[in-house]
Each structure stands twice: as structure tokens, then as C-alpha cells.
Design an enzyme around this catalytic site. Sequence first.
Site, PDB file in Angstrom:
ATOM      1  N   ASP A  17       0.839  -1.206   0.000  1.00 27.49           N
ATOM      2  CA  ASP A  17       0.000   0.000   0.000  1.00 27.49           C
ATOM      3  C   ASP A  17       0.873   1.255   0.000  1.00 27.49           C
ATOM      4  OD1 ASP A  17       0.884  -0.084   2.593  1.00 27.49           O
ATOM      5  OD2 ASP A  17      -1.101   0.023   3.513  1.00 27.49           O
ATOM      6  N   SER A  18       2.208   1.058   0.022  1.00 31.63           N
ATOM      7  CA  SER A  18       3.118   2.176  -0.255  1.00 31.63           C
ATOM      8  C   SER A  18       2.826   2.757  -1.631  1.00 31.63           C
ATOM      9  CB  SER A  18       4.581   1.718  -0.168  1.00 31.63           C
ATOM     10  OG  SER A  18       4.781   0.537  -0.920  1.00 31.63           O
ATOM     11  N   GLU A  26      -1.385  -5.526   8.795  1.00 28.81           N
ATOM     12  CA  GLU A  26      -0.453  -4.848   9.705  1.00 28.81           C
ATOM     13  C   GLU A  26      -0.877  -4.949  11.167  1.00 28.81           C
ATOM     14  OE1 GLU A  26       0.434  -0.801   8.609  1.00 28.81           O
ATOM     15  OE2 GLU A  26       1.174  -1.388   6.633  1.00 28.81           O
ATOM     16  N   LYS A  79      -1.155  -9.469   3.033  1.00 28.23           N
ATOM     17  CA  LYS A  79      -0.415  -8.896   4.177  1.00 28.23           C
ATOM     18  C   LYS A  79      -1.340  -7.976   4.974  1.00 28.23           C
ATOM     19  CE  LYS A  79       2.988  -5.689   3.858  1.00 28.23           C
ATOM     20  NZ  LYS A  79       2.494  -4.638   4.780  1.00 28.23           N
ATOM     21  N   ASP A 116      -1.322  -6.411  -0.416  1.00 30.49           N
ATOM     22  CA  ASP A 116      -1.373  -5.670   0.855  1.00 30.49           C
ATOM     23  C   ASP A 116      -2.805  -5.183   1.067  1.00 30.49           C
ATOM     24  OD1 ASP A 116      -0.038  -4.741   3.047  1.00 30.49           O
ATOM     25  OD2 ASP A 116       1.008  -3.107   2.013  1.00 30.49           O
ATOM     26  N   GLU A 126       9.473  -3.979  10.443  1.00 30.85           N
ATOM     27  CA  GLU A 126       9.922  -2.707   9.858  1.00 30.85           C
ATOM     28  C   GLU A 126      10.435  -1.749  10.919  1.00 30.85           C
ATOM     29  OE1 GLU A 126       7.178  -0.927   7.089  1.00 30.85           O
ATOM     30  OE2 GLU A 126       8.316   0.960   7.009  1.00 30.85           O
TER      31      GLU A 126
HETATM   32  O1  KIV Z   1       3.524  -1.107   1.653  1.00 35.28           O
HETATM   33  C1  KIV Z   1       4.703  -1.511   1.608  1.00 35.28           C
HETATM   34  O2  KIV Z   1       5.444  -1.277   0.653  1.00 35.28           O
HETATM   35  C2  KIV Z   1       5.196  -2.284   2.745  1.00 35.28           C
HETATM   36  C3  KIV Z   1       6.645  -2.608   2.794  1.00 35.28           C
HETATM   37  C4  KIV Z   1       7.389  -1.418   3.211  1.00 35.28           C
HETATM   38  C5  KIV Z   1       6.922  -3.781   3.651  1.00 35.28           C
HETATM   39  O3  KIV Z   1       4.428  -2.607   3.620  1.00 35.28           O
END
Ligand code: KIV
Length: 289
Positions: free
Chosen positions: A52-53, A123, A121, A91, A190
Amino acid sequence: MSAHAAPTKRLTLGDLAAKKQSGEPIVMVTAYDFPSAQIVEEAGVDMVLVGDSAAMTVLGYDSTVPVTIDEMLMLTKAVRRGLEKPLLVGDLPFGSYEASDELALATAQRFIKQAGVDLVKIERGGTTVDRARALVSAGIPVVGHVGLTPQTATSLGGYRAQGRTADAALAVIEDALALQDAGVSVLVIEAVPSEVTAALAPLLRIPLIGIGAGADADGQVLVFHDLLGIYAGGVAKFVKRYADVRGVSVAGVQAYADEVRDGVYPAPEHGYSMPEAEAARLREMLAER
Ligand code: KIV
């Protein structure tokens, strides 16, 4: 015998376990579209995260919080089309899984059915541990994410390293162990001191992937735009830049702009032509109009 090449074999969770067992580092990176997927595939990485970056790196939001399920699905589907061998992780964005097991399951199933991800994924520890357990018991492989969790960075005091006191480090380790007990397949950790990773790693049966967490994890993950120098925004201390793709790209577009303005581009070799007889006929037809 078929003339077609054998399809590339997709990596499995068993392959990751074997790498952990043998001490071979696991390489994970983010990707957000078809070309970046092809690039990371060709580079031979093991796992690809459509993080989600993307909210910040490709969509221009100022945090990961606003990105929607539909935006993430569009990007994830594009990555799926460009990827063969690495495991693909989707994510789940902020607000798409936290409220209940049912919500988490419905969102994860969309990522699997519509975007073809291998794992999802999520969090944090806390209530996310329950969500992880529900997903795993529904047969969905999960990646947990502890330490600095950007979706809830505000409650962690901003984008800053976590676990810097013994109490805070223990809290991160307990989150990680609770997620392992809930059945997650892989953990991302992280922005924690390397001492935290070194203490946690021997306690885990599952692969531990670090980002800004020192060298004691089983593998590393970095954001594609950070490591290639594409993103103009600031980068975290732990990012190493392996290329200046932004600089090369700006120089390329500037050279194009200069040539257009100077009348250098396009040159004859960049165009099409028609037979002289057809050109002459066209001139006659236009003259007759
Ligand atoms: O969203 C993302 O890119 C991440 C990584 C930094 C692990 O969660």
C-alpha cells in the site's frame, strides 16, 4: 514433443521455508504495475509485494491511509500479469480488514479471486492477530507486519523506529510471536533496532523479512521506487539507492523536449512514407477540391 517452453514454476511457501532452513536470504521487493513486475521478475527476486506504499509512490497520496481496495486491486492485477515465478503478496489497505473477521475474509478473497495473489499482508498485532487467525483457518496464507506499521503510524508517534526501549522491543516481539501462533506464513518487521530482530529471529519457525531492521532477518524487502531512486519524496534512513532512475528519466524527457523544440525530432527515419505516385495523386486530388 511440444515446441512451447515449459512454464516457469511459481515459488511456494515450501521454497521459502527451505531458504530459511539453509540460510539463503529471501529477496522481497515491491512492484505496482506491469513493467515493474517484469523488471523484478527478470531480476530474480523471490517475493513481490504490491504494497500500500503505492498510495505514496504511484498515486501521490501523502500517506498509505487513503488508498482504496479498488485502487490496490487494479495495481495488483497489473503486477499479476507481469509476474510468473515469485510469490505475489497483496497488501490489504487500511480499513479493509480491521473491523471483523468477516470483513478481513471478504477483502482477502477479493485479492485472491480478482488479483491472483498468493498471500495477503495485514499490519499490527493486537486485534489483527484475530484477523490473521480467521484468514489462516479459511485457508488464506498471511504475511504479518510488525514494528513500524505505516497504516497506524500516527498512533505510533509518526514514521519513526519502533522498539527502542526494552519494553517497546518486547511488545514488538510479542506481536510477532502472537502472529506466528495465529498461523501466519511470513512476518515483515519494519524499522526496529537490529537488536530486536536478532532477539526475535531465533524464536520464529517462519521466515522473517526485515526492512530497516538490520541483517539478522531471513530476508529483506525494499520499496521499488526507493531502491531505484524513482520517488522524489524523502526516503527512510534504511533505504539504499541502487540507481537514479528519476535522474535518468528527467534527462531523457528533457532531451526529447529539446529535440522537439529544436526541430531535430522526428527525423525522416522516425516517420512513414507513401509511394511517390500516391503522393502525386493525393496532391492532384487536393488541387481538384
Ligand atoms: O507497503 C509496503 O510497501 C510495505 C513494505 C514497506 C513492507 O508494507
